[in-house]
Design an enzyme around this catalytic site. Structure first.
Site, mmCIF file in Angstrom:
data_model
loop_
_atom_site.group_PDB
_atom_site.id
_atom_site.type_symbol
_atom_site.label_atom_id
_atom_site.label_comp_id
_atom_site.label_asym_id
_atom_site.label_seq_id
_atom_site.Cartn_x
_atom_site.Cartn_y
_atom_site.Cartn_z
ATOM 1 N N ASP A 9 5.868 0.450 -2.353
ATOM 2 C CA ASP A 9 7.289 0.418 -2.033
ATOM 3 C C ASP A 9 7.868 1.720 -2.600
ATOM 4 O O ASP A 9 7.226 2.377 -3.427
ATOM 5 C CB ASP A 9 7.920 -0.810 -2.695
ATOM 6 N N LEU A 10 9.071 2.093 -2.160
ATOM 7 C CA LEU A 10 9.648 3.361 -2.645
ATOM 8 C C LEU A 10 10.688 3.146 -3.750
ATOM 9 O O LEU A 10 10.467 3.490 -4.922
ATOM 10 C CB LEU A 10 10.294 4.118 -1.473
ATOM 11 N N ASP A 11 11.838 2.564 -3.332
ATOM 12 C CA ASP A 11 12.970 2.416 -4.252
ATOM 13 C C ASP A 11 12.607 1.455 -5.383
ATOM 14 O O ASP A 11 12.291 0.300 -5.133
ATOM 15 C CB ASP A 11 14.196 1.876 -3.493
ATOM 16 N N THR A 17 16.014 4.838 -7.314
ATOM 17 C CA THR A 17 17.161 5.093 -6.439
ATOM 18 C C THR A 17 18.149 3.924 -6.428
ATOM 19 O O THR A 17 19.232 4.057 -5.866
ATOM 20 C CB THR A 17 16.692 5.363 -4.994
ATOM 21 N N LYS A 45 18.103 -5.378 -3.955
ATOM 22 C CA LYS A 45 16.797 -4.707 -4.050
ATOM 23 C C LYS A 45 15.826 -5.196 -2.960
ATOM 24 O O LYS A 45 15.648 -6.398 -2.802
ATOM 25 C CB LYS A 45 16.201 -4.899 -5.441
ATOM 26 N N GLY A 46 15.259 -4.260 -2.244
ATOM 27 C CA GLY A 46 14.284 -4.585 -1.206
ATOM 28 C C GLY A 46 14.910 -5.058 0.089
ATOM 29 O O GLY A 46 14.222 -5.299 1.076
ATOM 30 N N ARG A 49 19.671 -2.339 4.732
ATOM 31 C CA ARG A 49 21.048 -1.854 4.586
ATOM 32 C C ARG A 49 22.046 -2.824 5.231
ATOM 33 O O ARG A 49 23.093 -3.125 4.653
ATOM 34 C CB ARG A 49 21.165 -0.480 5.248
ATOM 35 N N SER A 114 8.336 0.731 2.936
ATOM 36 C CA SER A 114 9.698 0.667 2.382
ATOM 37 C C SER A 114 10.707 0.174 3.420
ATOM 38 O O SER A 114 10.543 0.422 4.615
ATOM 39 C CB SER A 114 10.100 2.070 1.909
ATOM 40 N N ALA A 115 11.763 -0.481 2.925
ATOM 41 C CA ALA A 115 12.846 -0.931 3.804
ATOM 42 C C ALA A 115 13.798 0.211 4.133
ATOM 43 O O ALA A 115 14.613 0.106 5.046
ATOM 44 C CB ALA A 115 13.623 -2.055 3.121
ATOM 45 N N SER A 116 13.700 1.299 3.384
ATOM 46 C CA SER A 116 14.688 2.376 3.511
ATOM 47 C C SER A 116 14.473 3.241 4.743
ATOM 48 O O SER A 116 13.345 3.555 5.120
ATOM 49 C CB SER A 116 14.627 3.272 2.273
ATOM 50 N N ASN A 118 15.707 6.166 4.615
ATOM 51 C CA ASN A 118 15.778 7.491 3.982
ATOM 52 C C ASN A 118 14.492 7.841 3.234
ATOM 53 O O ASN A 118 14.480 8.763 2.408
ATOM 54 C CB ASN A 118 16.954 7.534 3.000
ATOM 55 N N LYS A 145 11.978 -7.274 4.823
ATOM 56 C CA LYS A 145 11.331 -8.066 3.775
ATOM 57 C C LYS A 145 12.265 -9.221 3.420
ATOM 58 O O LYS A 145 13.480 -9.004 3.400
ATOM 59 C CB LYS A 145 11.098 -7.210 2.512
ATOM 60 N N GLU A 169 5.342 -3.458 -5.776
ATOM 61 C CA GLU A 169 6.719 -3.820 -5.403
ATOM 62 C C GLU A 169 7.581 -4.120 -6.618
ATOM 63 O O GLU A 169 7.093 -4.663 -7.602
ATOM 64 C CB GLU A 169 6.673 -5.102 -4.556
ATOM 65 N N ASP A 170 8.881 -3.791 -6.523
ATOM 66 C CA ASP A 170 9.801 -4.106 -7.619
ATOM 67 C C ASP A 170 10.816 -5.188 -7.223
ATOM 68 O O ASP A 170 11.658 -5.551 -8.041
ATOM 69 C CB ASP A 170 10.597 -2.869 -8.035
HETATM 70 C C1 BG6 Z 1 15.233 -0.664 -0.116
HETATM 71 C C2 BG6 Z 1 16.206 -0.809 -1.273
HETATM 72 O O1 BG6 Z 1 14.111 0.046 -0.517
HETATM 73 O O2 BG6 Z 1 15.858 0.016 0.968
HETATM 74 C C3 BG6 Z 1 17.464 -1.511 -0.783
HETATM 75 O O3 BG6 Z 1 15.605 -1.539 -2.313
HETATM 76 C C4 BG6 Z 1 18.061 -0.742 0.395
HETATM 77 O O4 BG6 Z 1 18.383 -1.607 -1.842
HETATM 78 C C5 BG6 Z 1 17.021 -0.611 1.503
HETATM 79 O O5 BG6 Z 1 19.197 -1.416 0.889
HETATM 80 C C6 BG6 Z 1 17.526 0.200 2.691
HETATM 81 O O6 BG6 Z 1 17.720 1.526 2.290
HETATM 82 P P1 BG6 Z 1 18.435 2.648 3.136
HETATM 83 O O7 BG6 Z 1 18.078 3.918 2.426
HETATM 84 O O8 BG6 Z 1 17.868 2.608 4.525
HETATM 85 O O9 BG6 Z 1 19.888 2.345 3.136
HETATM 86 MG MG MG Z 2 12.009 -1.532 -4.073
#
Ligand code: BG6
Ligand code: MG
Length: 218
Positions: A9-11, A17, A45-46, A49, A114-116, A118, A145, A169-170
């Protein structure tokens, strides 16, 4: 020996972050006229958005039409991007490079899960992108997730059977996603929060080479 794949996982696992996500969500909450605490940020977390904004609006008891909802999602992200713009390698969490380097030396395939949306620019900023054979992130999934989709796509890309994948994972939602994918889940953070994980570590400094070797050869 069966091939093992590692999924990070990233964040909260590679970089901290969560604090920037928190600041950006808090700015939006304040703008909408309510408070948002670090404790409430735990719920984010996880989580995708979109789901975060739904929870935030629930907390503030704010009703939104589609146009407002979409605008606030964009606004939060523009704000968040200003924080991550300044990131550099000093924000990598302790011993992450040691673990990545060890796996790379052993030629173990590595993916990001990762869910992000970014993820890629963040990995570039902290100069870790080259360690990852594949990036699976919020741009590649339809289900967030705790759905296992992100990790199952990562396993497929790595050409490793899900049962032979290890996930770091966190977030509770992330541990549940890894478990649902039948992967070995390793919680990084507070073991009382991540009690559903197969193994728990406060951070990577606690994970020695012998344990990593065990994971590879299991
Ligand atoms: C996850 C974070 O990795 O990514 C969440 O733990 C975040 O808090 C999610 O909402 C989505 O991230 P982003 O960067 O696409 O807004
Ligand atoms: Mg995370």
């Amino acid at each position: 020996m069966t091939k093992t794949g590692f999924i990070f996982d990233l964040d909260g696992v590679i970089v901290d972050t969560a604090k920037y996500h928190f600041l950006a969500w808090r700015n939006l909450a304040n703008e909408l006229g309510f408070e948002f605490t670090e404790e409430q940020n735990e719920l984010f977390k996880g989580v995708s958005r979109k789901r975060c904004l739904e929870i935030l609006l629930d907390i503030g008891k704010v009703e939104a039409n589609q146009e407002q909802f979409d605008r606030w999602m964009v606004e939060k992200n523009i704000d968040y991007l200003q924080y991550i713009e300044k990131m550099n390698a000093s924000e990598i969490l302790p011993d992450v490079p040691r673990v990545l380097e060890f796996l790379k030396e052993k030629q173990i395939p590595i993916a990001l899960g990762s869910a992000s949306k970014n993820a890629r620019p963040i990995l570039e900023k902290v100069q870790l992108l080259h360690y990852f054979d594949f990036i699976v992130d919020g741009n590649n999934v339809t289900k967030a997730k705790p759905d296992p989709e992100v990790f199952l796509i990562a396993a497929k890309k790595l050409s490793v059977h899900p049962e032979n994948c290890v996930v770091f994972e966190d977030a509770v939602a992330g541990i549940q996603a890894a478990n649902a994918a039948k992967m070995l889940s390793i919680g990084i953070g507070d073991s009382t929060i991540l009690s559903e994980a197969e193994y728990n570590f406060k951070d990577f400094t606690e994970m020695d080479t012998r344990f990593l070797e065990q994971l590879i050869n299991r």
